[in-house]
Design a protein around this motif. Structure first.
Motif, PDB file in Angstrom:
ATOM      1  N   ALA A  12       2.494  -0.384   1.190  1.00 49.35           N
ATOM      2  CA  ALA A  12       2.760  -1.996   0.840  1.00 49.35           C
ATOM      3  C   ALA A  12       1.776  -2.453  -0.163  1.00 49.35           C
ATOM      4  O   ALA A  12       2.107  -3.172  -0.816  1.00 49.35           O
ATOM      5  CB  ALA A  12       2.710  -2.395   2.273  1.00 49.35           C
ATOM      6  N   GLU A  53      11.406 -11.294   1.462  1.00 52.21           N
ATOM      7  CA  GLU A  53      10.832 -10.744   2.929  1.00 52.21           C
ATOM      8  C   GLU A  53      11.234 -11.565   4.195  1.00 52.21           C
ATOM      9  O   GLU A  53      11.535 -10.801   5.004  1.00 52.21           O
ATOM     10  CB  GLU A  53       9.414 -10.701   2.795  1.00 52.21           C
ATOM     11  N   ALA A  71       8.715  -3.393   3.484  1.00 48.87           N
ATOM     12  CA  ALA A  71       7.814  -4.390   3.688  1.00 48.87           C
ATOM     13  C   ALA A  71       8.111  -4.993   5.041  1.00 48.87           C
ATOM     14  O   ALA A  71       9.086  -5.348   5.554  1.00 48.87           O
ATOM     15  CB  ALA A  71       8.462  -5.759   2.730  1.00 48.87           C
TER      16      ALA A  71
END
Length: 452
Positions: free
Chosen positions: A153, A292, A314
């Motif tokens: 990430a 996201e 994510a």
């Protein structure tokens, strides 16, 4: 196992002669078209002169060179969407990703600095990638590299861009679709969208407030419309002063006219809703990138007909912009009727080959398998205006396809052969060359390696 050995031999022979020079028929494989024909198991795929002639059942045409692909899976070539391929090599040494110039923002065109000889492109092909959507990066925010670290990430993106100097432009520039064959004519389509960062990064560009960015963008779009309607007067100097350079005004005319999408890099639900409202009021065509917290506004995104590019891994609340991130984001958006495209770690450049792993992760968290395949093939092709030539296995389209040893979303599966416009692509990379060079330590080394 014997079938796969025979397949490897057949594909090696196929690579010896360009597929575009003759009619080639792939038989015996499970063909997943990502198009109207669905999945054929087994099927026959016929290629001639770089194009798909037919895909279906039955026997190969007379005179065709037959490749027995029994035991394999054939899919369209994959897309690296939201990619940096061709625009970055080693990030520490500089790149062609962003511009921070008050005179050149919207007019910056990523395709003008792309390198078809990038060593990252052959690596991407080993993961079944045949096309890439390359997007410029906003100045002062966006991707950060942490090469050599294992934090997926962290390598991908720092949402919101953190703190830093105020960027000199609201616009990051224009993206391009490229083919990954390393040819000089690698650009398939340029000017595919205008990238704008929202949220923290966009607020900094506008002076520190999200509302200021929206106001600034509305002012810009008003100026662009005025320029488009009064070009002659503006060129004569008999029209009011406008806030952008001529280059940027010209670049934004297709955006305000709804012909070119605004690619909104956005994360937080509130910012997503603000982008949708801006698009509705300004009559803009929009693509969301990042999103996201998109699942929290899924119904509104679907109602607006806005597609989303997202990173399936994510899932961590790394900032206040992504508190609601979840591994189920892709599945929830798709279930709501949103068109989804998936991207890979590290800006889909150094680790672009992992695009298929990202798709597999989305499947593991609820995205239907066929929807995941579309998200890395036909969906990005359609989003960026090349769906008439690639993205699915249909007659008349470019023969961009991959022959896999099994399910492409399984980590142990490998790409046995990759074709772009009917041409078999080399799966040799700088890394494999180095591996082979030093695999046998008994092989004499060049003089420079010898001890004196």
């Amino acid at each position: 196992m014997r079938r796969l050995v025979r397949l490897a031999t057949a594909l090696a022979l196929a690579s010896a002669v360009p597929a575009a020079a003759e009619t080639v028929a792939f038989t015996g494989a499970r063909i997943v078209t990502a198009g109207p024909a669905g999945t054929l198991d087994p099927g026959v795929l016929v290629v001639r002169d770089g194009k798909i002639v037919s895909v279906g059942k039955g026997s190969p045409p007379a005179g065709a060179r037959v490749i027995d692909a029994s035991g394999a899976v054939i899919t369209p070539g994959l897309f690296a969407t939201g990619s940096l391929l061709g625009a970055v090599e080693i990030s520490a040494l500089g790149d062609d990703l962003s511009v921070d110039n008050p005179q050149i923002g919207a007019a910056f065109d990523i395709r003008d600095g792309l390198d078809p000889a990038s060593t990252l492109i052959p690596v991407a092909r080993t993961g079944g990638l045949t096309s890439a959507v390359v997007l410029p990066q906003p100045a002062g925010g966006g991707y950060e590299y942490h090469e050599g670290e294992g934090d997926v990430a962290g390598e991908r993106m720092t949402a919101g861009g953190g703190q830093g100097p105020r960027p000199n432009t609201l616009f990051a520039g224009q993206g391009a679709v490229i083919r990954l064959d390393g040819s000089d004519d690698m650009v398939v389509r340029g000017g595919i969208g205008e990238v704008v960062a929202f949220g923290n990064t966009g607020a900094r560009a506008a002076g520190g407030a999200r509302g200021a960015q929206i106001a600034a963008l509305k002012s810009v779009f008003t100026d662009v419309r005025a320029y488009a309607a009064n070009r002659s007067a503006w060129e004569r100097g008999s029209y009011r002063e406008l806030g952008l350079s001529r280059a940027d005004l010209e670049a934004l005319v297709p955006v305000v006219q709804g012909r070119t999408p605004l690619i909104a890099r956005v994360h937080k639900e509130a910012d997503i809703r603000a982008v949708l409202k801006l698009a509705r009021e300004e009559k803009l065509k929009v693509i969301l990138e990042g999103a996201e917290e998109g699942w929290m506004a899924a119904a509104d995104i679907a109602r607006a007909g806005v597609p989303v590019i997202l990173y399936p891994y994510a899932d961590r609340p790394e900032s206040f912009e992504v508190l609601g991130s979840t591994l189920e984001n892709a599945a929830r958006l798709q279930a709501a009727g949103v068109t989804v495209a998936l991207t890979a770690p590290e800006g889909a450049a150094h680790r672009a080959r992992e695009t298929r792993y990202a798709a597999g992760t989305a499947v593991a968290w609820g995205l239907p398998w066929d929807a995941a395949l579309a998200a890395v093939t036909l969906n990005p092709a359609r989003m960026f205006g090349v769906g008439d030539r690639t993205g699915s296995l249909e007659p008349g389209k470019d023969a961009d396809l991959v022959v896999w040893s099994g399910d492409p979303f399984e980590p142990l599966t490998t790409a046995r052969a990759v074709y772009i416009r009917g041409q078999a692509q080399s799966l040799t990379t700088r890394q494999t060359e180095l591996r082979d060079r030093y695999l046998d330590l008994g092989t004499p080394l060049p003089p420079a390696y010898k001890h004196r």
